[in-house]
Enzyme design. Structure first.
Site, mmCIF file in Angstrom:
data_model
loop_
_atom_site.group_PDB
_atom_site.id
_atom_site.type_symbol
_atom_site.label_atom_id
_atom_site.label_comp_id
_atom_site.label_asym_id
_atom_site.label_seq_id
_atom_site.Cartn_x
_atom_site.Cartn_y
_atom_site.Cartn_z
ATOM 1 C CG ASP A 1 -63.459 -21.333 -81.845
ATOM 2 O OD1 ASP A 1 -63.979 -21.066 -80.737
ATOM 3 O OD2 ASP A 1 -63.074 -22.477 -82.149
ATOM 4 C CG PHE A 46 -72.344 -22.031 -82.117
ATOM 5 C CD1 PHE A 46 -71.709 -22.443 -80.956
ATOM 6 C CD2 PHE A 46 -71.568 -21.766 -83.239
ATOM 7 C CE1 PHE A 46 -70.332 -22.593 -80.912
ATOM 8 C CE2 PHE A 46 -70.192 -21.911 -83.207
ATOM 9 C CZ PHE A 46 -69.573 -22.327 -82.044
ATOM 10 C CD GLU A 58 -65.522 -16.686 -70.472
ATOM 11 O OE1 GLU A 58 -64.732 -16.463 -71.408
ATOM 12 O OE2 GLU A 58 -65.558 -17.764 -69.852
ATOM 13 C CG ASP A 59 -65.563 -15.909 -75.083
ATOM 14 O OD1 ASP A 59 -65.868 -16.356 -73.948
ATOM 15 O OD2 ASP A 59 -65.145 -16.636 -75.990
ATOM 16 N NE ARG A 97 -59.981 -18.941 -81.589
ATOM 17 C CZ ARG A 97 -60.693 -19.452 -80.584
ATOM 18 N NH1 ARG A 97 -61.522 -18.694 -79.910
ATOM 19 N NH2 ARG A 97 -60.565 -20.721 -80.247
ATOM 20 C CG ASP A 151 -73.521 -22.038 -73.753
ATOM 21 O OD1 ASP A 151 -74.722 -21.789 -73.792
ATOM 22 O OD2 ASP A 151 -73.027 -23.006 -74.355
ATOM 23 C CE LYS A 205 -74.899 -18.989 -76.876
ATOM 24 N NZ LYS A 205 -74.337 -20.293 -77.297
ATOM 25 N N GLY A 237 -61.219 -17.115 -76.516
ATOM 26 C CA GLY A 237 -62.302 -16.292 -77.061
ATOM 27 C C GLY A 237 -62.308 -14.830 -76.660
HETATM 28 P P1 5GP Z 1 -69.917 -22.439 -70.681
HETATM 29 O O1 5GP Z 1 -68.870 -23.093 -69.837
HETATM 30 O O2 5GP Z 1 -70.498 -21.185 -70.044
HETATM 31 O O3 5GP Z 1 -70.991 -23.403 -71.074
HETATM 32 O O4 5GP Z 1 -69.244 -22.033 -72.029
HETATM 33 C C1 5GP Z 1 -68.301 -21.046 -72.041
HETATM 34 C C2 5GP Z 1 -67.327 -21.195 -73.170
HETATM 35 O O5 5GP Z 1 -67.859 -21.985 -74.242
HETATM 36 C C3 5GP Z 1 -67.050 -19.823 -73.747
HETATM 37 O O6 5GP Z 1 -65.940 -19.238 -73.131
HETATM 38 C C4 5GP Z 1 -66.819 -20.135 -75.214
HETATM 39 O O7 5GP Z 1 -65.470 -20.447 -75.429
HETATM 40 C C5 5GP Z 1 -67.658 -21.354 -75.469
HETATM 41 N N1 5GP Z 1 -68.968 -20.989 -76.038
HETATM 42 C C6 5GP Z 1 -70.164 -20.974 -75.415
HETATM 43 N N2 5GP Z 1 -71.151 -20.581 -76.242
HETATM 44 C C7 5GP Z 1 -70.562 -20.337 -77.422
HETATM 45 C C8 5GP Z 1 -71.058 -19.873 -78.690
HETATM 46 O O8 5GP Z 1 -72.255 -19.596 -78.929
HETATM 47 N N3 5GP Z 1 -70.121 -19.709 -79.660
HETATM 48 C C9 5GP Z 1 -68.803 -19.999 -79.477
HETATM 49 N N4 5GP Z 1 -67.999 -19.796 -80.512
HETATM 50 N N5 5GP Z 1 -68.304 -20.422 -78.315
HETATM 51 C C10 5GP Z 1 -69.180 -20.599 -77.294
#
Ligand code: 5GP
Length: 181
Positions: free
Chosen positions: A163, A156, A103-104, A169, A107, A135, A49
């Site tokens: 993606d 989301f 990082e993108d 993407r 979450d 978030k 991402g």
């Molecule tokens: P976490 O481990 O913080 O819950 O999630 C991180 C990863 O989940 C991010 O690097 C991303 O790849 C994916 N992710 C989390 N939220 C979103 C979202 O709203 N959209 C997309 N496309 N990917 C997300």
């Protein structure tokens, strides 16, 4: 009505346009440039991402740097699986080096907290995090993000590297899933 797109039968509405993203990245780069003067960090792009964010960010950084890529996986569809797998690791030794993770989106924070734990084992001189999106209401893991592009609601999003089941993407803007509860 704002711009909308459909992918895999889901509709997404425009949330952050190209100009907003560009301007915020320039501001983030200004802060990062101040903090890293005289240093030569490793910029660690978390694939997949972050590839576009990293590419745009590094072009505004004004210190010598190297770029590395790592890959973890936690997402399937539009909700997290809660499991993290490391698919691709670091190519070089980060011991004694300054490392900036790019990082993108943060979450729940699971991916990043795992990545941080993993990287700290190698004793970097410093470890900081830049994330384009955060978030806050979804965050359950205790992580400190040093540079945050945008704090967004727990919905989301896709585009600009992010993606929905591998589509979207390439979109230059960021879109939000429409009608998500
Ligand atoms: P976490 O481990 O913080 O819950 O999630 C991180 C990863 O989940 C991010 O690097 C991303 O790849 C994916 N992710 C989390 N939220 C979103 C979202 O709203 N959209 C997309 N496309 N990917 C997300």
């Amino acid at each position: 009505m704002g711009k909308e797109i459909s992918l895999h039968n889901q509709t997404f509405s425009l949330y952050l346009d190209e100009q907003k993203i560009r301007e915020r990245i320039i501001e983030l780069a200004r802060n990062i440039n101040e903090d890293y003067q005289g240093k030569s960090p490793i910029i660690l792009c978390i694939l997949n991402g972050s590839f576009i964010f990293t590419a745009d960010l590094v072009r505004h950084l004004d210190f010598p740097l190297t770029i590395e890529f790592v890959r973890y996986s936690s997402y399937e569809g539009t909700s997290t699986t809660g499991r993290i797998t490391k698919i691709m690791g670091l190519k070089s030794d980060i011991e004694g080096k300054d490392v900036l993770i790019v990082e993108d989106i943060i979450d729940t924070g699971l991916t990043l907290s795992n990545a941080i734990k993993d990287l700290l084992k190698s004793n970097p001189a410093s470890l900081k995090v830049a994330s384009l999106l955060l978030k806050p209401s979804a965050l359950i893991h205790d992580i400190h993000c040093n540079y945050i592009g945008f704090r967004i609601p727990d919905k989301f999003v896709i585009g600009y590297g992010l993606d929905y089941d591998e589509l979207g993407r390439d979109l230059p803007e960021i879109y939000q899933l429409k009608d998500q509860a």
